[in-house]
Design an enzyme around this catalytic site. Structure first.
Site, PDB file in Angstrom:
ATOM      1  CE  LYS A 271      -1.605   1.489   4.069  1.00 20.12           C
ATOM      2  NZ  LYS A 271      -1.318   2.841   4.548  1.00 20.12           N
ATOM      3  CG  ASN A 272       2.365   2.600   3.526  1.00 16.48           C
ATOM      4  OD1 ASN A 272       1.207   2.982   3.290  1.00 16.48           O
ATOM      5  ND2 ASN A 272       2.775   2.270   4.738  1.00 16.48           N
TER       6      ASN A 272
ATOM      7  NE  ARG B  85       0.692  12.274   7.309  1.00 19.47           N
ATOM      8  CZ  ARG B  85       1.031  13.337   7.964  1.00 19.47           C
ATOM      9  NH1 ARG B  85       0.119  14.104   8.521  1.00 19.47           N
ATOM     10  NH2 ARG B  85       2.278  13.686   8.083  1.00 19.47           N
TER      11      ARG B  85
ATOM     12  CB  CYS C 140      -4.698   5.783  11.036  1.00 17.29           C
ATOM     13  SG  CYS C 140      -5.453   4.397  10.175  1.00 17.29           S
TER      14      CYS C 140
ATOM     15  NE  ARG D  21      -0.139  10.048  10.545  1.00 19.51           N
ATOM     16  CZ  ARG D  21      -0.546   9.055   9.755  1.00 19.51           C
ATOM     17  NH1 ARG D  21      -1.776   8.573   9.874  1.00 19.51           N
ATOM     18  NH2 ARG D  21       0.258   8.548   8.851  1.00 19.51           N
TER      19      ARG D  21
ATOM     20  CB  ILE E 296       1.868  18.350   6.469  1.00 22.66           C
ATOM     21  CG1 ILE E 296       0.890  19.515   6.627  1.00 22.66           C
ATOM     22  CG2 ILE E 296       1.138  17.033   6.379  1.00 22.66           C
ATOM     23  CD1 ILE E 296       0.043  19.751   5.373  1.00 22.66           C
ATOM     24  CG  ASP E 297       6.239  20.380  10.849  1.00 26.45           C
ATOM     25  OD1 ASP E 297       5.733  19.252  10.714  1.00 26.45           O
ATOM     26  OD2 ASP E 297       7.185  20.598  11.625  1.00 26.45           O
TER      27      ASP E 297
ATOM     28  CG  ASP F 149       3.325   1.129   9.353  1.00 29.37           C
ATOM     29  OD1 ASP F 149       3.023   2.016  10.173  1.00 29.37           O
ATOM     30  OD2 ASP F 149       3.547   1.360   8.154  1.00 29.37           O
TER      31      ASP F 149
ATOM     32  NE  ARG G 112      -7.445   4.207   5.756  1.00 25.64           N
ATOM     33  CZ  ARG G 112      -7.198   5.374   6.274  1.00 25.64           C
ATOM     34  NH1 ARG G 112      -7.784   5.720   7.389  1.00 25.64           N
ATOM     35  NH2 ARG G 112      -6.373   6.195   5.695  1.00 25.64           N
TER      36      ARG G 112
HETATM   37  C1  EPZ Z   1       4.204   6.760   6.434  1.00 26.73           C
HETATM   38  O1  EPZ Z   1       3.401   7.763   7.027  1.00 26.73           O
HETATM   39  C2  EPZ Z   1       3.311   5.555   6.266  1.00 26.73           C
HETATM   40  N1  EPZ Z   1       2.192   5.910   5.410  1.00 26.73           N
HETATM   41  C3  EPZ Z   1       2.821   5.092   7.618  1.00 26.73           C
HETATM   42  O2  EPZ Z   1       2.059   3.918   7.431  1.00 26.73           O
HETATM   43  C4  EPZ Z   1       4.027   4.764   8.496  1.00 26.73           C
HETATM   44  O3  EPZ Z   1       3.565   4.430   9.788  1.00 26.73           O
HETATM   45  C5  EPZ Z   1       4.955   5.966   8.572  1.00 26.73           C
HETATM   46  O4  EPZ Z   1       5.319   6.403   7.241  1.00 26.73           O
HETATM   47  C6  EPZ Z   1       6.237   5.687   9.340  1.00 26.73           C
HETATM   48  O5  EPZ Z   1       6.894   4.605   8.776  1.00 26.73           O
HETATM   49  C7  EPZ Z   1       2.339   5.894   4.099  1.00 26.73           C
HETATM   50  O6  EPZ Z   1       3.400   5.630   3.560  1.00 26.73           O
HETATM   51  C8  EPZ Z   1       1.130   6.170   3.287  1.00 26.73           C
HETATM   52  P1  EPZ Z   1       6.163  10.105   8.593  1.00 26.73           P
HETATM   53  P2  EPZ Z   1       3.900   9.282   7.099  1.00 26.73           P
HETATM   54  O7  EPZ Z   1       6.014  11.401   7.884  1.00 26.73           O
HETATM   55  O8  EPZ Z   1       4.568   9.624   5.839  1.00 26.73           O
HETATM   56  C9  EPZ Z   1       6.288  13.260  12.219  1.00 26.73           C
HETATM   57  C10 EPZ Z   1       0.242   2.479   7.823  1.00 26.73           C
HETATM   58  O9  EPZ Z   1      -0.275   1.917   8.825  1.00 26.73           O
HETATM   59  N2  EPZ Z   1       6.192  14.304  11.183  1.00 26.73           N
HETATM   60  O10 EPZ Z   1       7.439   9.368   8.437  1.00 26.73           O
HETATM   61  O11 EPZ Z   1       2.756  10.073   7.547  1.00 26.73           O
HETATM   62  C11 EPZ Z   1       4.948  12.532  12.365  1.00 26.73           C
HETATM   63  O12 EPZ Z   1       4.073  13.253  13.175  1.00 26.73           O
HETATM   64  C12 EPZ Z   1       0.687   3.907   7.871  1.00 26.73           C
HETATM   65  O13 EPZ Z   1       0.372   1.904   6.738  1.00 26.73           O
HETATM   66  C13 EPZ Z   1       6.290  15.622  11.543  1.00 26.73           C
HETATM   67  O14 EPZ Z   1       6.469  15.956  12.710  1.00 26.73           O
HETATM   68  O15 EPZ Z   1       4.963   9.146   8.255  1.00 26.73           O
HETATM   69  C14 EPZ Z   1       5.346  11.201  12.934  1.00 26.73           C
HETATM   70  O16 EPZ Z   1       5.489  11.307  14.324  1.00 26.73           O
HETATM   71  C15 EPZ Z   1       0.300   4.657   9.067  1.00 26.73           C
HETATM   72  N3  EPZ Z   1       6.165  16.582  10.564  1.00 26.73           N
HETATM   73  C16 EPZ Z   1       6.715  10.962  12.299  1.00 26.73           C
HETATM   74  O17 EPZ Z   1       7.161  12.231  11.811  1.00 26.73           O
HETATM   75  C17 EPZ Z   1       5.972  16.256   9.261  1.00 26.73           C
HETATM   76  O18 EPZ Z   1       5.859  17.158   8.426  1.00 26.73           O
HETATM   77  C18 EPZ Z   1       6.696   9.941  11.162  1.00 26.73           C
HETATM   78  O19 EPZ Z   1       5.870  10.396  10.134  1.00 26.73           O
HETATM   79  C19 EPZ Z   1       5.873  14.888   8.913  1.00 26.73           C
HETATM   80  C20 EPZ Z   1       6.001  13.932   9.884  1.00 26.73           C
END
Ligand code: EPZ
Length: 417
Positions: free
Chosen positions: A22-23, A92, A116, A121, A123-124, A306, A398
């Site tokens: 999926k990812n 997301r 989720c 979460r 997006i900064d 995950d 999902r």
């Molecule tokens: C991806 O989410 C995956 N989703 C998630 O899978 C996975 O858990 C995650 O990466 C970590 O491996 C997809 O690929 C679609 P991140 P993403 O940005 O991109 C913080 C599943 O179950 N952060 O690496 O959203 C954030 O809050 C899902 O399949 C900021 O602070 O993950 C978190 O604590 C859920 N600011 C951490 O980084 C930002 O701008 C990791 O988030 C972005 C992220």
């Protein structure tokens, strides 16, 4: 809404071909926007999240046809640069369309993404990086209006955290930008490499994906291609947990063992024998797994957040005590409350969960609250005595294609009503 009924205690047997990841599928679907051409994507899982991506593509003006697990996406006639709030809220990953639309159109209008509930979460990191590349972004009541009046420019971007989504958005925006973009402290997940593979086949120039520094030399244009999406390592970890809680031996096909290098040793420590040859994994599990020392979730190549919930389901019935530390998301322990209903012994303090294995779980009525948590409830229910009723499919669908069908084919007593 559909519910799952699972009668626990059945052994599993047989083989399963892993679904596509999926990812990987979600950012690659967004990336097709950059090509203005036709791409053929194989091994694309049928999930509500991939369907949401298809809806977004169609709203942007793309033509998308599905033939089983193959998607034919033609983005020649993209006519819109906006995504509605209702589509943005469905997952997301809708946010990775931002880099792709900006790259293609030079402007984009969308809102903050849903997905989720795993704690805040933000997006900064995505927005800051796109600003560094020359995007003007105004945020108003949750709406984001983004415009790159002089085009996107390559630059050096150092991420304060190796965010998967931010790395993908930067790669997408940088592919057609002027000049070279260098991302340091980039996410190294296999799905990042898969996105780079797809884009490079389309004519992009991306080096270092899968490593901490990614270099992207901007190109004038891309063309379409055909691409096979990598197998889903988290579905693999979930099915391995299902085998472990039922003391079963199963076979998983289409496994890339290096993608599971932090996961396989945990199963071995728990007493399972795991062998992988030419993409075929045999996992043989003892009657009851042993507890293992510690699972700390970290960005790849560390233990994946995950897989934390499904493996915790296994720890609930293991001999001994296992400690989990969730370092990636603030609120990813919602499954624990439901585990307690099954008779599990789990205590949490902040990001630490201490799981003292019990000999048996007892079925109950369970409520899933996120995708991987719902898969973990299914895993736990497979080992529990009696019939568990799980209100879960909204989340499960999902990320897991036909999960009840897959488990049924392995001999589980599971029914979706
Ligand atoms: C991806 O989410 C995956 N989703 C998630 O899978 C996975 O858990 C995650 O990466 C970590 O491996 C997809 O690929 C679609 P991140 P993403 O940005 O991109 C913080 C599943 O179950 N952060 O690496 O959203 C954030 O809050 C899902 O399949 C900021 O602070 O993950 C978190 O604590 C859920 N600011 C951490 O980084 C930002 O701008 C990791 O988030 C972005 C992220």
């Amino acid at each position: 809404m559909a519910k799952l009924f699972i009668e626990g205690g059945r052994k599993l047997k047989g083989e399963v071909k892993l679904q596509g990841a999926k990812n990987s599928a979600l950012p690659i679907l967004a990336a097709t926007v950059l090509t203005a051409d036709e791409s053929v994507l194989h091994n694309c899982p049928c999930l509500t999240d991939t369907e949401t991506s298809i809806k977004i593509l169609r709203c942007l003006g793309a033509k998308v046809n599905r033939h089983g697990h193959t998607l034919v996406v033609n983005t020649k006639d993209i006519s819109s640069d906006s995504i509605s709030d209702s589509l943005m809220r469905q997952m997301r990953s809708s946010i990775v369309f931002l880099g792709a639309i900006l790259g293609r159109c030079g402007r984009a209008k969308l809102s903050f993404p849903g997905g989720c509930e795993l704690g805040p979460r933000p997006i900064d990191l995505h927005l800051e990086a796109l600003r560094q590349m020359g995007t003007e972004i105004t945020e108003h009541h949750g709406e984001l209006v983004c415009c790159a009046p002089k085009g996107l420019n390559g630059t050096k971007i150092s991420l304060s955290f190796p965010s998967v989504g931010a790395t993908e958005n930067i790669m997408l925006a940088a592919t057609l930008a002027k000049g070279t973009t260098v991302i340091t402290n980039a996410a190294r997940e296999p799905e990042i490499e898969d996105l780079a593979d797809y884009l490079n086949k389309c004519g992009a120039c991306i080096y270092g994906a899968g490593e901490g520094t990614i270099v992207i030399e901007g190109r004038e244009e891309l063309h379409g291609t055909s691409h096979n999406i990598i197998p889903d390592r988290i579905v693999a970890a979930t099915l391995m947990s299902a085998a472990a809680v039922t003391g079963s031996d199963i076979v998983l096909k289409d496994v890339i063992p290096s993608h599971l290098s932090a996961v396989i040793p945990v199963f071995e420590e728990a007493g399972c024998s795991v062998s992988v040859k030419e993409g075929i994994m045999n996992i043989e599990c003892p009657e009851r797994p042993k507890a293992w020392s510690l699972t700390r979730t970290t960005p790849y190549p560390g233990f994946p957040t995950d897989a934390q919930a499904p493996l915790m389901a296994m720890a609930t019935i293991a001999k001994g005590t296992t400690v989990f530390v969730e370092n990636v998301f603030e609120s990813r322990y919602k499954h624990i409350g439901e585990f307690l209903r099954l008779g599990a012994n789990v205590k949490t303090v902040g990001k630490v969960a201490v799981v003292q294995g019990v000999e048996k779980l007892y079925s109950s009525s369970l409520q899933a609250q996120d995708l991987r948590g719902s898969a973990a409830l299914v895993v736990a229910a497979l080992s529990a005595q009696g019939v568990a009723e799980i209100d879960t499919t909204k989340y499960l669908d999902r990320g897991y294609e036909d999960f009840d069908g897959v488990l049924l084919s392995l001999g589980a007593k599971i029914q979706k009503i």
